[in-house]
Design an enzyme around this catalytic site. Structure first.
Site, PDB file in Angstrom:
ATOM      1  N   SER A 114     -75.926  -1.496  50.896  1.00  0.00           N
ATOM      2  CA  SER A 114     -74.832  -0.764  51.537  1.00  0.00           C
ATOM      3  C   SER A 114     -74.094   0.118  50.542  1.00  0.00           C
ATOM      4  O   SER A 114     -73.856  -0.270  49.394  1.00  0.00           O
ATOM      5  CB  SER A 114     -73.842  -1.759  52.147  1.00  0.00           C
ATOM      6  N   GLN A 149     -78.340   2.551  51.801  1.00  0.00           N
ATOM      7  CA  GLN A 149     -77.696   2.880  53.085  1.00  0.00           C
ATOM      8  C   GLN A 149     -76.475   3.732  52.827  1.00  0.00           C
ATOM      9  O   GLN A 149     -75.552   3.348  52.116  1.00  0.00           O
ATOM     10  CB  GLN A 149     -77.296   1.613  53.837  1.00  0.00           C
ATOM     11  N   TYR A 179     -73.108   5.772  53.714  1.00  0.00           N
ATOM     12  CA  TYR A 179     -71.918   6.113  54.486  1.00  0.00           C
ATOM     13  C   TYR A 179     -71.317   7.329  53.795  1.00  0.00           C
ATOM     14  O   TYR A 179     -71.425   7.453  52.571  1.00  0.00           O
ATOM     15  CB  TYR A 179     -70.877   5.000  54.415  1.00  0.00           C
ATOM     16  N   THR A 219     -76.288   5.433  58.300  1.00  0.00           N
ATOM     17  CA  THR A 219     -75.731   4.688  59.440  1.00  0.00           C
ATOM     18  C   THR A 219     -74.846   5.614  60.259  1.00  0.00           C
ATOM     19  O   THR A 219     -73.944   6.253  59.719  1.00  0.00           O
ATOM     20  CB  THR A 219     -74.939   3.463  58.936  1.00  0.00           C
ATOM     21  N   LYS A 269     -79.875   4.701  61.178  1.00  0.00           N
ATOM     22  CA  LYS A 269     -79.559   3.352  61.663  1.00  0.00           C
ATOM     23  C   LYS A 269     -78.384   3.398  62.639  1.00  0.00           C
ATOM     24  O   LYS A 269     -77.351   4.012  62.340  1.00  0.00           O
ATOM     25  CB  LYS A 269     -79.185   2.450  60.468  1.00  0.00           C
ATOM     26  N   HIS A 329     -75.035  -2.634  65.033  1.00  0.00           N
ATOM     27  CA  HIS A 329     -74.204  -3.079  63.919  1.00  0.00           C
ATOM     28  C   HIS A 329     -73.848  -4.566  64.065  1.00  0.00           C
ATOM     29  O   HIS A 329     -72.770  -5.011  63.679  1.00  0.00           O
ATOM     30  CB  HIS A 329     -72.931  -2.230  63.853  1.00  0.00           C
ATOM     31  N   ASP A 358     -82.377  -4.333  64.420  1.00  0.00           N
ATOM     32  CA  ASP A 358     -81.609  -5.480  63.937  1.00  0.00           C
ATOM     33  C   ASP A 358     -80.589  -5.900  64.991  1.00  0.00           C
ATOM     34  O   ASP A 358     -80.347  -5.205  65.968  1.00  0.00           O
ATOM     35  CB  ASP A 358     -80.970  -5.248  62.562  1.00  0.00           C
ATOM     36  N   GLY A 359     -80.017  -7.094  64.788  1.00  0.00           N
ATOM     37  CA  GLY A 359     -79.028  -7.628  65.723  1.00  0.00           C
ATOM     38  C   GLY A 359     -79.506  -8.935  66.320  1.00  0.00           C
ATOM     39  O   GLY A 359     -80.357  -8.949  67.213  1.00  0.00           O
ATOM     40  N   GLY A 360     -79.008 -10.037  65.799  1.00  0.00           N
ATOM     41  CA  GLY A 360     -79.317 -11.335  66.392  1.00  0.00           C
ATOM     42  C   GLY A 360     -80.641 -11.939  65.979  1.00  0.00           C
ATOM     43  O   GLY A 360     -81.061 -12.933  66.560  1.00  0.00           O
ATOM     44  N   GLY A 372     -79.137  -9.388  59.188  1.00  0.00           N
ATOM     45  CA  GLY A 372     -77.816  -9.192  58.601  1.00  0.00           C
ATOM     46  C   GLY A 372     -77.209 -10.532  58.224  1.00  0.00           C
ATOM     47  O   GLY A 372     -77.433 -11.078  57.146  1.00  0.00           O
TER      48      GLY A 372
HETATM   49  C1  LIG Z   1     -70.597  -8.760  56.711  1.00  0.00           C
HETATM   50  C2  LIG Z   1     -71.343  -7.582  57.252  1.00  0.00           C
HETATM   51  C3  LIG Z   1     -71.192  -6.346  56.649  1.00  0.00           C
HETATM   52  C4  LIG Z   1     -71.891  -5.235  57.123  1.00  0.00           C
HETATM   53  N1  LIG Z   1     -71.786  -4.043  56.466  1.00  0.00           N
HETATM   54  C5  LIG Z   1     -72.561  -3.004  56.849  1.00  0.00           C
HETATM   55  C6  LIG Z   1     -72.588  -1.805  56.084  1.00  0.00           C
HETATM   56  O1  LIG Z   1     -71.924  -1.690  55.062  1.00  0.00           O
HETATM   57  N2  LIG Z   1     -73.382  -0.802  56.524  1.00  0.00           N
HETATM   58  C7  LIG Z   1     -74.171  -0.894  57.653  1.00  0.00           C
HETATM   59  O2  LIG Z   1     -74.889   0.048  57.997  1.00  0.00           O
HETATM   60  N3  LIG Z   1     -74.162  -2.027  58.381  1.00  0.00           N
HETATM   61  C8  LIG Z   1     -73.401  -3.078  58.004  1.00  0.00           C
HETATM   62  N4  LIG Z   1     -73.440  -4.240  58.726  1.00  0.00           N
HETATM   63  C9  LIG Z   1     -74.351  -4.349  59.885  1.00  0.00           C
HETATM   64  C10 LIG Z   1     -75.732  -4.840  59.446  1.00  0.00           C
HETATM   65  O3  LIG Z   1     -76.394  -3.889  58.656  1.00  0.00           O
HETATM   66  C11 LIG Z   1     -76.646  -5.138  60.635  1.00  0.00           C
HETATM   67  O4  LIG Z   1     -76.726  -4.002  61.469  1.00  0.00           O
HETATM   68  C12 LIG Z   1     -76.181  -6.337  61.470  1.00  0.00           C
HETATM   69  O5  LIG Z   1     -75.592  -7.334  60.656  1.00  0.00           O
HETATM   70  C13 LIG Z   1     -77.367  -6.925  62.228  1.00  0.00           C
HETATM   71  O6  LIG Z   1     -76.978  -7.986  63.048  1.00  0.00           O
HETATM   72  P1  LIG Z   1     -77.110  -9.536  62.643  1.00  0.00           P
HETATM   73  O7  LIG Z   1     -76.002  -9.809  61.679  1.00  0.00           O
HETATM   74  O8  LIG Z   1     -76.949 -10.225  63.939  1.00  0.00           O
HETATM   75  O9  LIG Z   1     -78.479  -9.741  62.010  1.00  0.00           O
HETATM   76  C14 LIG Z   1     -72.737  -5.366  58.262  1.00  0.00           C
HETATM   77  C15 LIG Z   1     -72.869  -6.606  58.874  1.00  0.00           C
HETATM   78  C16 LIG Z   1     -72.197  -7.715  58.390  1.00  0.00           C
HETATM   79  C17 LIG Z   1     -72.393  -9.033  59.060  1.00  0.00           C
END
Ligand SMILES: Cc1cc2nc3c(=O)[nH]c(=O)nc-3n(C[C@H](O)[C@H](O)[C@H](O)COP(=O)(O)O)c2cc1C
Length: 373
Positions: free
Chosen positions: A86, A109, A111, A137, A237, A261, A292-294, A315
């Protein structure tokens, strides 16, 4: 910190449905197949990986454990996976890259810290540091409404001052091992990637850089320019619709990450496994689709790949491993998923992850996964 990692936006509807949508999708195993050694190796945007699981970009990881982003990147490299680092990391992008072997550098990644001008500078730094792909992202024009953080009065970017120390003190004292490590690590709450960002030649502060992320975010034309400036494998993303998938193709993206996210941005959007088929159909093989997600189980990975993802990102799952045992914990999470995938592929009677298709899941005629619209 637990709430910061686990939590999502508003009522956390999407946090929940990311998981329940996986649960409501059934697998279709085939029995009595001939033995073949299960293959988990595949490729994403032309890069070989030994397991179809990457670690998702997560900010501020050094607060969770001092091994932080560097530990995650080392663990992913050692397991034949890829870490996506990140821009909000609590370790500079140069230090994370330097912690990994030259032939297994992570992805970066992006921002738009410092706005579009700052994004350009981060892109140049990521290229110089040897990152092998850029992931921008696009679902974060403003931070989501994470009410657990509001309730806990966690300031973003994270910071420790007298009032937060008083407020969070009892909780910190209840976790002496974490507190000891956090203090010994120099209380890493800053965003080192913002250091050195300049606008018109003048250095800007971290606060100014994060403000510009909200007021000067890149829209599609700027994203296309960033892709050209980067010049290497480029992924977007945070895509949930066919319309945006087509925009990604228009600007020449090599990969698209179907992501909400982790339910941390707009609440009540579709679960990613439900949004995946729409994106896969729109892309029609012209880019690699990730999700991603879950994702928490080998069977989740199989379902995502069956519906057209080349690989998935984890994540929170890897952040929990980091919290428990640092770099070793992240390796262990990847190893658990590898073991589950090997076992699940044998049980599916389909021992090659690269040839799994929609016939591996029970498609519902009324659901988003219907095969022949
Ligand atoms: C603590 C935390 C910080 C995150 N920070 C970023 C980030 O800096 N940039 C980003 O693109 N996504 C960020 N995300 C989203 C993750 O990249 C990802 O999309 C997401 O966690 C996927 O879902 P999951 O946690 O259920 O696997 C973050 C997620 C968490 C849990």
């Amino acid at each position: 910190l637990f709430d910061f990692v686990a939590g999502g936006a508003d009522d956390e509807v999407t946090v929940t449905t990311n998981r329940t949508a996986f649960a409501s999708l059934s697998l279709r195993p085939r029995m009595a197949s001939e033995y073949m050694k299960p293959n988990l190796a595949t490729s994403v945007v032309g890069q070989a990986i030994s397991i179809p699981v990457l670690t998702a970009p997560c900010g501020f990881l050094r607060i969770v454990h001092p091994d932080g982003e560097a530990g995650v990147a080392r663990a992913a490299a050692a397991e034949g996976s890829v870490s996506i680092v990140s821009a909000m990391a609590a370790t500079s992008l140069e230090d994370v890259a330097a912690a990994t072997p030259a032939d297994a550098r992570p992805w970066f990644q992006l921002y738009a810290l410092g706005g579009i001008a700052g994004a350009d500078q981060l892109v140049d730094r990521a290229r110089s540091a040897g990152y092998r792909a850029l992931v921008i992202t696009v679902d974060t024009p403003v931070p989501g409404n994470r009410e657990r953080d509001v309730r806990n009065a966690i300031p973003m970017p994270l910071s420790v001052n007298l009032s937060s120390a008083v407020r969070l003190g009892p909780s910190m004292l209840a976790h002496p091992r974490w507190l000891y490590r956090f203090i010994r690590d120099g209380m890493p709450t800053k965003l080192p990637n913002t250091l050195g960002l300049a606008i018109d030649g003048a250095r800007i502060t971290q606060e100014h850089a994060t403000r510009l992320m909200v007021t000067d975010p890149p829209a599609w034309p700027a994203i296309e320019r960033i892709r050209r400036r980067w010049g290497g494998p480029f992924l977007v993303k945070g895509v949930l619709t066919a319309e945006d998938a087509r925009r990604c193709l228009d600007i020449g993206a090599d990969g698209i990450v179907v992501s909400n996210h982790g339910g941390r941005q707009l609440d009540s959007v579709a679960a990613t496994i439900d949004a995946l088929p729409e994106v896969v159909d729109a892309v029609d093989g012209r880019a690699d689709v990730l999700l991603d997600g879950g994702v928490e189980r080998g069977t989740d990975v199989i379902k995502a790949v069956a519906l057209g993802a080349k690989a998935v990102l984890i994540g929170r799952a890897h952040v929990w491993g980091l919290a428990v045992a640092g770099e070793r914990g992240v390796s262990e999470v990847l190893r658990i998923l590898r073991d589950e995938l090997v076992r699940d592929l044998r049980l599916m009677g389909h021992p090659d992850i690269t040839t799994i298709d929609r016939s591996a899941v029970q498609l519902r005629s009324d659901g988003p996964h219907r095969s022949n619209p």
